[in-house]
Design an enzyme around this catalytic site. Structure first.
Site, PDB file in Angstrom:
ATOM      1  N   LYS A  67     -14.530   2.396  -6.974  1.00  0.00           N
ATOM      2  CA  LYS A  67     -14.605   1.969  -5.576  1.00  0.00           C
ATOM      3  C   LYS A  67     -13.217   2.021  -4.965  1.00  0.00           C
ATOM      4  CE  LYS A  67     -16.841  -0.027  -2.083  1.00  0.00           C
ATOM      5  NZ  LYS A  67     -16.309   1.024  -1.184  1.00  0.00           N
ATOM      6  N   LYS A  91      -7.688  -5.003  -8.209  1.00  0.00           N
ATOM      7  CA  LYS A  91      -8.237  -5.821  -7.122  1.00  0.00           C
ATOM      8  C   LYS A  91      -9.711  -6.182  -7.357  1.00  0.00           C
ATOM      9  CE  LYS A  91      -7.078  -4.033  -3.200  1.00  0.00           C
ATOM     10  NZ  LYS A  91      -7.066  -3.159  -1.989  1.00  0.00           N
ATOM     11  N   LYS A 103      -9.316   5.878  -5.422  1.00  0.00           N
ATOM     12  CA  LYS A 103      -8.787   6.015  -4.060  1.00  0.00           C
ATOM     13  C   LYS A 103      -8.780   7.483  -3.698  1.00  0.00           C
ATOM     14  CE  LYS A 103      -6.812   3.342  -0.874  1.00  0.00           C
ATOM     15  NZ  LYS A 103      -6.948   1.874  -0.787  1.00  0.00           N
ATOM     16  N   THR A 187     -11.089  -7.489   5.775  1.00  0.00           N
ATOM     17  CA  THR A 187      -9.788  -7.494   5.096  1.00  0.00           C
ATOM     18  C   THR A 187      -8.920  -8.610   5.670  1.00  0.00           C
ATOM     19  OG1 THR A 187      -9.990  -5.107   4.842  1.00  0.00           O
ATOM     20  CG2 THR A 187      -7.799  -6.055   4.491  1.00  0.00           C
ATOM     21  N   ASN A 218      -6.461  -1.944  11.838  1.00  0.00           N
ATOM     22  CA  ASN A 218      -7.588  -2.873  11.749  1.00  0.00           C
ATOM     23  C   ASN A 218      -7.204  -4.195  11.089  1.00  0.00           C
ATOM     24  OD1 ASN A 218     -10.257  -3.897  11.644  1.00  0.00           O
ATOM     25  ND2 ASN A 218     -10.427  -3.127   9.549  1.00  0.00           N
ATOM     26  N   SER A 354     -17.293  -4.758   1.437  1.00  0.00           N
ATOM     27  CA  SER A 354     -17.846  -3.432   1.117  1.00  0.00           C
ATOM     28  C   SER A 354     -18.913  -3.572   0.032  1.00  0.00           C
ATOM     29  CB  SER A 354     -16.754  -2.510   0.568  1.00  0.00           C
ATOM     30  OG  SER A 354     -16.106  -1.796   1.588  1.00  0.00           O
TER      31      SER A 354
HETATM   32  N1  GLU Z   1      -9.221   0.513   1.569  1.00  0.00           N
HETATM   33  C1  GLU Z   1      -9.517  -0.866   1.336  1.00  0.00           C
HETATM   34  C2  GLU Z   1      -8.624  -1.416   0.243  1.00  0.00           C
HETATM   35  O1  GLU Z   1      -7.556  -0.923   0.008  1.00  0.00           O
HETATM   36  C3  GLU Z   1     -10.995  -1.137   1.122  1.00  0.00           C
HETATM   37  C4  GLU Z   1     -11.630  -0.462  -0.047  1.00  0.00           C
HETATM   38  C5  GLU Z   1     -13.146  -0.571  -0.092  1.00  0.00           C
HETATM   39  O2  GLU Z   1     -13.723  -1.246   0.749  1.00  0.00           O
HETATM   40  O3  GLU Z   1     -13.707   0.054  -0.986  1.00  0.00           O
HETATM   41  O4  GLU Z   1      -8.931  -2.396  -0.367  1.00  0.00           O
END
Ligand code: GLU
Length: 420
Positions: A67, A91, A103, A187, A218, A354
């Site tokens: 993810k 995370k 990513k 976030t 955002n 998410s």
């Molecule tokens: N890009 C966001 C992060 O760095 C969200 C990642 C997601 O929702 O999968 O945590």
């Protein structure tokens, strides 16, 4: 600029040294499982073909499907995407989600593309990678300079290639096609829940606290609004072009700044916060060291470094960005008594919501926004307490404490699967 993957590995080592991680486990955590690099051809508006470089790094999936977001940025490179995918792995484990980490990124300045070119690029990314992703494999989401609209195009492209609609393939989508309202603010809300928690512990009132936010995307913008609404004084905000600070302590109204910066119907803003003449314009570097109580880096990596850490005035740093503080700066901040809520927890509200979106998509159900926010609050608060306990137990800073929690959880999953 320091290589973010080296920073990430230094953070891993710092935590591994404290708990004495088995070398087989460590060697698995020191490299991604899969790296995909693709070329994305886009027919530009001038009729010429331009080829962009895209990446997806799938770091570790011991705890569940990969993810992580997709970043569109001119500085994207493989080391950055590797670091970001590693941080996603940590995370998701810190907040206990049944996910691994990944990513994606495209080396592009999306602000220079027309809307049609941007859509072509987004669809091209999926065309290049659709066999590697999916609701049970790897679920992308927005990140820097990507948003709902881009997730909508990508989900559509994935669905076209599969021959059926697959809302669970991407998160952070528009609400009409399976997104959830709470995702856009998640976030920031996650970070804000932690700020409130900290202030309660310190017995501080919002009105006494001056907050500076670096980055007006955002996460940064929404955080500034949540804090402003709760009575905190926003003393500085910034974007990629520069920063503004309030004159004579009056504070900044982030809604007002946003309204004047954002042109209706445009995906990216042409204007900058610096165009607001009633505030004092400063540089991003000056914003970081300005007089404030809470500093919220919400832009990109390597902002708080060995060079400026000593000058930071804030006593609390909430990392909404990924990787904003280098390991060297961490040492300086810790010695100065600055409390850093690390990215792997501070910005985990995004991936947590998410997860809620994905759950609702694959189960064909929907929850109310208040239910979603309540569950987010529960997870953030519980994870904060766990991190705090781990910090006390090992006498380490919050970053190392949260890495320890994550390493233990990922290790158990790898053992359970028989990988180590
Ligand atoms: N890009 C966001 C992060 O760095 C969200 C990642 C997601 O929702 O999968 O945590």
């Amino acid at each position: 600029m320091k290589n973010p993957f080296e920073n990430a590995m230094q953070q891993l080592t710092n935590a591994a040294d404290v708990i004495g991680v088995d070398e087989n486990v460590l060697s698995l955590l020191q490299r991604p499982q899969q790296i995909h690099e693709i070329a994305i051809p886009v027919k530009m508006d001038n009729g010429k073909l331009k080829t962009f470089r895209g990446y997806r790094v799938q770091y570790n999936n011991a705890r569940g499907p990969y993810k992580g977001g997709i970043r569109f940025h001119p500085m994207v490179d493989i080391d950055e995407v590797k670091a970001l995918s590693f941080w996603m792995t940590i995370k998701c484990a810190v907040v206990g989600l049944p996910y691994g980490g990944s990513k994606g990124g495209v080396e592009v300045d999306p602000r220079e593309l027309s809307k049609r070119e941007l859509q072509e690029l987004s669809r091209g990314y999926v065309r290049g990678l659709y066999l590697e992703i999916g609701p049970k494999i790897d679920i992308p989401a927005p990140d820097v300079y990507t948003n709902e609209q881009i997730m909508g195009w990508m989900m559509d492209q994935y669905s076209l290639l599969k021959g059926y609609t697959s809302p669970g393939s991407f998160t952070g989508k528009p609400v009409e096609i399976g997104g959830i309202t709470a995702r856009a603010s998640a976030t920031a809300r996650g970070g804000f829940i932690l700020l409130e928690r900290m202030m309660k512990k310190l017995n501080k009132k919002p009105a006494e606290m001056r907050v500076a936010v670096q980055g007006f995307g955002n996460a940064g913008y929404t955080f500034a609004c949540l804090a402003y609404d709760a009575g905190y004084t926003i003393v500085g905000v910034s974007d990629s072009k520069g920063a503004i600070v309030s004159k004579n302590g009056k504070g900044i109204n982030p809604y007002d700044v946003f309204e004047r910066k954002q042109e209706k119907g445009k995906i990216y803003c042409d204007k900058s916060v610096c165009d607001m003449k009633e505030y004092k314009a400063v540089t991003n570097e000056e914003l970081l060291v300005m007089d404030c109580d809470v500093l919220v880096p919400a832009a990109i990596e390597n902002q708080i470094t060995a060079e400026n850490a000593q000058d930071i005035k804030a006593t609390t740093v909430i990392e909404l960005a990924n990787g904003p503080t280098t390991p060297e700066a961490d040492v300086v901040l810790h010695d100065k008594g600055v409390v850093v809520i690390p990215d792997v927890l501070a910005n985990a509200g995004g991936v947590t919501v998410s997860y809620f979106e994905w759950l609702q998509n694959i189960q064909n159900t929907s929850w109310s926004e208040s239910e979603t926010n309540r569950k987010l609050s529960e997870i953030m608060t519980q994870s904060y307490e766990q991190m705090h306990k781990s910090a006390e137990k090992y006498n380490v800073n919050y970053r190392t404490a949260s890495f320890i929690l994550a390493i233990e959880r990922i290790t158990s999953a790898m053992e359970g699967r028989g990988w180590v």
